[in-house]
Write an enzyme that holds these catalytic residues in place. Structure first.
Site, PDB file in Angstrom:
ATOM      1  N   LYS A 159       1.003  -1.265   0.166  1.00  0.00           N
ATOM      2  CA  LYS A 159      -0.219   0.034  -0.096  1.00  0.00           C
ATOM      3  C   LYS A 159       0.769   1.146   0.055  1.00  0.00           C
ATOM      4  CE  LYS A 159      -0.271  -0.123   5.114  1.00  0.00           C
ATOM      5  NZ  LYS A 159      -1.322  -0.085   6.041  1.00  0.00           N
ATOM      6  N   TYR A 199      16.032  30.732   4.267  1.00  0.00           N
ATOM      7  CA  TYR A 199      14.943  31.510   4.829  1.00  0.00           C
ATOM      8  C   TYR A 199      14.951  31.745   6.380  1.00  0.00           C
ATOM      9  CZ  TYR A 199      12.823  30.729   0.313  1.00  0.00           C
ATOM     10  OH  TYR A 199      12.405  31.003  -0.838  1.00  0.00           O
TER      11      TYR A 199
END
Length: 361
Positions: free
Chosen positions: A37, A255
């Protein structure tokens, strides 16, 4: 092989096959359902299923949609749908594509009563303590007897799921095993309980089918140390050095200016960021590996790039590869730095990172 990419997840199929052999050694009497999955836990479902379809006894995915995609890759293997049915109309999809849904709630039994299509194979789920999906002892017995008589059911297998099997000292898992035995006694059907941690720690849970997930990919569900079980990481995530900056003491990086250079430094910019699935927030001890040496992560990780300190690594050039996880550092280490678990680390890897097959030399 084309190597003109700035990020790449190498998928080592030799390691995958070794992990299958390890699971077979631990569960010699059980059939093996490979859990693929979430795009095979980020490893690429198509690559993994193509390689495993002759080596395992079946596959498991979470949803009908994943099952239909897998059927395009493998038209024959038993295919278990772990989350079962959301709508009664999905019964016909299961029949036409030979999907085997988990029946975990009594309202799904009523859907089967009203269904008139081709018979399907199902897995009937009881709740042994996870308290998420599954029926209690009374409903489970009632559902089994109803479905056993149904002309719409071709076969029934029995299933449940562990809550804390990775904690091998916690007796709750043994309580779940005993409850599973108690609930399923008298119903002569094949059973499945063990996940990866169950396979590794709880041999009494192996029964007729086991369902390895994270350990397939060489990642231990237990701790940072895979030794003793023989698991090998299947994925190596790497990114190229795309540029450099020379900083002097007091310069800041990135940043928010969250990192200030304590001295003159050589900084390498890597072509990977949180847009690729690497985690934005990392502990100060986080690093990548370049030329088999640690390069500490410095500054805030951006969407498309990140910066590392290569001041103490000689001869680093643009185009060189940095390893973000694999043998070293391990996915377990990265999960610790990010404050999450290994499952989230690999599952969040973006599809914009190409997966490339490799084998042992």
């Amino acid at each position: 092989m084309n190597t003109d990419w700035k990020t790449c997840a190498l998928i080592n199929l030799s390691a995958l096959r070794d992990n299958i052999n390890t699971i077979r050694r631990l569960t010699p009497k059980s059939k093996l359902i490979a859990v693929v999955k979430a795009n095979a836990y980020g490893h690429d479902m198509e690559i993994i299923v193509q390689d495993l379809k002759t080596q395992v006894d079946g596959f498991a995915v979470a949803t009908i949609e994943e099952g239909l995609f897998l059927r395009k890759i493998d038209s024959k293997s038993p295919l278990l749908i772990l989350s079962g049915l959301c709508l009664p109309s999905q019964l016909r999809q299961c029949a036409s594509s030979r999907l085997e849904p988990v029946i975990h709630s009594f309202h799904q039994v009523k859907w089967i009563d009203d269904y008139s299509g081709k018979p399907i194979d199902i897995w009937l789920k009881c709740n042994t303590g996870m308290n998420r999906l599954g029926m209690d002892h009374y409903e489970f017995g009632q559902a089994f007897r109803t479905l056993e008589r149904s002309p719409h059911i071709a076969s029934i297998r029995l299933i449940s799921h562990f809550a804390i099997a990775e904690d091998w000292k916690n007796d709750f898992t043994n309580e779940q095993i005993q409850k599973f035995i108690q609930i399923t006694t008298g119903f002569e059907r094949e059973r499945s309980l063990a996940n990866s941690a169950g396979i590794m720690c709880w041999p009494d849970s192996h029964f007729e089918w086991v369902r390895p997930g994270i350990m397939l990919y060489g990642i231990s569900p237990l701790d940072q140390n895979n030794t003793g079980c023989g698991l090998r990481p299947v994925m190596k995530l790497q990114a190229r050095v795309i540029s450099f900056q020379r900083l002097k003491q007091g310069d800041t990086i990135g940043y928010g200016r969250t990192y200030t250079a304590p001295k003159s430094m050589k900084i390498a910019n890597l072509g990977i960021g949180y847009g690729d699935g690497f985690f934005r927030m990392m502990h100060d001890s986080a690093y990548v590996v370049i030329h088999k040496q640690k390069a500490p992560i410095v500054g805030r990780i951006s969407m498309d790039s990140m910066t590392v300190d290569v001041s103490n690594i000689e001869n680093v050039q643009t185009g060189d590869w940095a390893v973000l996880w694999g043998e070293w550092p391990s996915v377990n280490e990265v999960a610790t730095w990010a404050g999450t678990n290994t499952y989230e680390i690999v599952c969040k890897l973006s599809t914009r990172v190409p997966r490339k097959i490799e084998y042992d030399a």
